[in-house]
Design an enzyme around this catalytic site. Structure first.
Site, short mmCIF file in Angstrom:
data_model
loop_
_atom_site.label_atom_id
_atom_site.label_comp_id
_atom_site.label_asym_id
_atom_site.label_seq_id
_atom_site.Cartn_x
_atom_site.Cartn_y
_atom_site.Cartn_z
N ARG A 2 64.39 2.00 114.57
CA ARG A 2 64.43 3.35 115.16
C ARG A 2 63.14 3.60 115.94
NH1 ARG A 2 61.46 7.55 115.73
NH2 ARG A 2 60.98 7.57 113.51
N ASP A 3 61.97 3.70 115.26
CA ASP A 3 60.71 3.87 116.01
C ASP A 3 60.49 2.64 116.89
OD1 ASP A 3 58.13 4.96 116.67
OD2 ASP A 3 58.10 5.96 114.73
N HIS B 92 61.37 2.56 120.66
CA HIS B 92 60.51 3.05 121.75
C HIS B 92 59.93 1.88 122.57
CE1 HIS B 92 60.76 7.31 120.75
NE2 HIS B 92 60.35 7.09 119.52
N SER C 155 52.39 11.43 114.12
CA SER C 155 53.04 10.89 115.33
C SER C 155 52.04 10.30 116.32
CB SER C 155 53.79 12.01 116.07
OG SER C 155 54.55 12.78 115.20
N HIS D 117 54.59 9.30 107.31
CA HIS D 117 54.97 8.41 108.42
C HIS D 117 53.72 8.20 109.26
CE1 HIS D 117 57.79 7.20 111.81
NE2 HIS D 117 56.76 7.60 112.53
N HIS E 293 51.22 6.07 112.21
CA HIS E 293 51.12 5.19 113.38
C HIS E 293 49.74 4.55 113.37
CE1 HIS E 293 54.87 5.59 115.67
NE2 HIS E 293 54.99 6.73 115.00
N TYR F 191 51.09 12.15 121.40
CA TYR F 191 52.39 11.71 120.87
C TYR F 191 52.65 10.23 121.21
CZ TYR F 191 57.37 12.69 119.83
OH TYR F 191 58.62 12.74 119.29
C1 LIG Z 1 60.99 11.13 117.83
C2 LIG Z 1 59.73 10.51 117.28
O1 LIG Z 1 59.64 9.18 117.71
C3 LIG Z 1 59.65 10.69 115.79
C4 LIG Z 1 58.54 9.91 115.19
O2 LIG Z 1 58.72 8.80 114.74
C5 LIG Z 1 57.18 10.45 115.22
O3 LIG Z 1 56.98 11.64 115.54
O4 LIG Z 1 56.25 9.68 114.93
MN MN Z 2 56.91 7.60 114.70
#
Ligand SMILES: C[C@H](O)CC(=O)C(=O)O
Ligand code: MN
Length: 354
Positions: free
Chosen positions: A23-24, A27, A177, A206, A208, A297
């Site tokens: 999912r991520d 991107h 994020s 979550h 990064h 982001y």
């Molecule tokens: C829609 C984003 O990719 C959600 C996410 O994984 C994040 O904010 O980090």
């Molecule tokens: Mn993410």
């Protein structure tokens, strides 16, 4: 090893690791994973013991659009291909109200999605009520997911988390994020949220890896009481990627934290299945590092790199300006706007200097 080398206060704690690769990881793949890539990786994750795997467009159910990018397959096709193959893992889906609808939610439930994660900006939990309450009525494992959590105070996050809990979420996530949070900040925010939620409400993190803090922040989150932790095999995710799953699992093993994931099997998934499908190395290059440094982001990265090529303004400069303007997820269209403004400013400066 089994935690014998590094006794820790967390010895014996059980956590649920939640995989983000499919999912991520969409991107950096520009949402173009093939069904074969998805099913092969999902089977590998399942066999290595990962209990929960997220599958959808990178921006969640219904993300297919000009703004976010058109995927190779629909969410329905991806979920329909992966779910029947899972032997023990459950599958989750992300949903951003305004992008994903209640119809998407019903479609996901009908396909066998177990966990729905309703994501909002960290100050906008109130827009999640309809989706959270509907998911709960449908008896789904329902998670409220507060994005860009570095932009809010601990008290503010507590209020937003309690709103989501009041709508029916049985788990709340603090989501870094931008990969901007540091372990002290992570521990402080998660501890405050943990104390404020009902004891039965779960807490997740979550991360990064833009400042290379994914694993350290995840451990800080566990220390603060989180029991669900997101990570991706080989870190495949937006920006410098998510917390690398195989490293998290190894560190947890050394600390005696139980994930139920096989340390070597997950390394092989990362190395043999995920690294070969990367379109570019997922690492802290200057642009991804700037996301973390400037608090931007994660999924803006490729948009900014594209704007660099189109307007001749370095992606790093665009990202710093996006951070200065406080742009948040959903404002992808402002990247071109920002690049154009910076390009004009450069032209004017050059004209004056001539
Ligand atoms: C829609 C984003 O990719 C959600 C996410 O994984 C994040 O904010 O980090
Ligand atoms: Mn993410």
């Amino acid at each position: 090893m089994n935690g014998q080398t590094n006794a820790s206060a967390l010895k014996g704690r059980k956590i649920t690791v939640h995989d983000m690769t499919l999912r991520d990881g969409m991107h950096p793949k520009r949402h173009l994973m093939t069904l074969e890539q998805m099913t092969t990786i999902a089977k590998g994750l399942d066999a290595s013991g990962v209990p929960l795997i997220e599958v959808t467009h990178g921006d969640g159910l219904g993300g297919s659009s000009v703004n976010y990018g058109f995927p190779a397959h629909t969410d329905e096709e991806y979920l329909g291909a992966v779910i029947p193959l899972m032997k023990q893992a459950k599958v989750s889906a992300l949903l951003l109200p305004g992008i994903g609808t209640v119809d998407h939610l019903k479609m996901a439930r009908d396909l066998g999605v177990h966990t729905i994660r309703v994501a909002t900006h960290c100050t906008e939990a109130d827009v999640s009520e309809q989706h959270i309450s509907m998911a709960r009525k449908m008896d789904m494992d329902t998670v409220g997911f507060l994005m860009m959590s570095h932009m809010h105070t601990p008290e503010g996050l507590v209020a937003q988390a309690k709103l989501m809990e009041s709508y029916g979420a049985n788990c709340i996530y603090i989501t870094d994020s931008a990969g901007h949070m540091l372990p002290g900040d992570t521990k402080d925010k998660l501890s405050r949220v943990r104390q404020a939620l009902r004891p039965e409400t779960e807490l997740g993190f979550h991360g990064h890896h833009n400042l290379a803090m994914g694993v350290a922040n995840s451990i800080a989150a566990i220390e603060a009481g989180a029991n669900r932790i997101d990570a991706a095999a080989a870190g495949l995710g937006a920006g410098a990627g998510n917390t690398p799953m195989e490293i998290l699992v190894a560190v947890c093993d050394l600390m005696g934290i139980e994930t139920g994931v096989d340390v070597f099997a997950i390394q092989d998934v990362a190395e043999d299945l995920v690294v070969p499908i990367m379109d570019f190395p997922i690492r802290c290059d200057r642009d991804a590092l700037t996301l973390g440094y400037a608090g931007v982001y994660g999924s803006f990265l490729l948009f900014a790199k594209r704007a660099e090529k189109k307007y001749g303004v370095p992606a790093r400069e665009i990202l710093v300006e996006m951070g200065r303007r406080g742009m948040v997820g959903g404002q992808e269209d402002m990247i071109e706007d920002t690049a154009l403004t910076l390009a004009k400013a450069r032209e004017n400066a050059a004209r004056k200097a001539a």
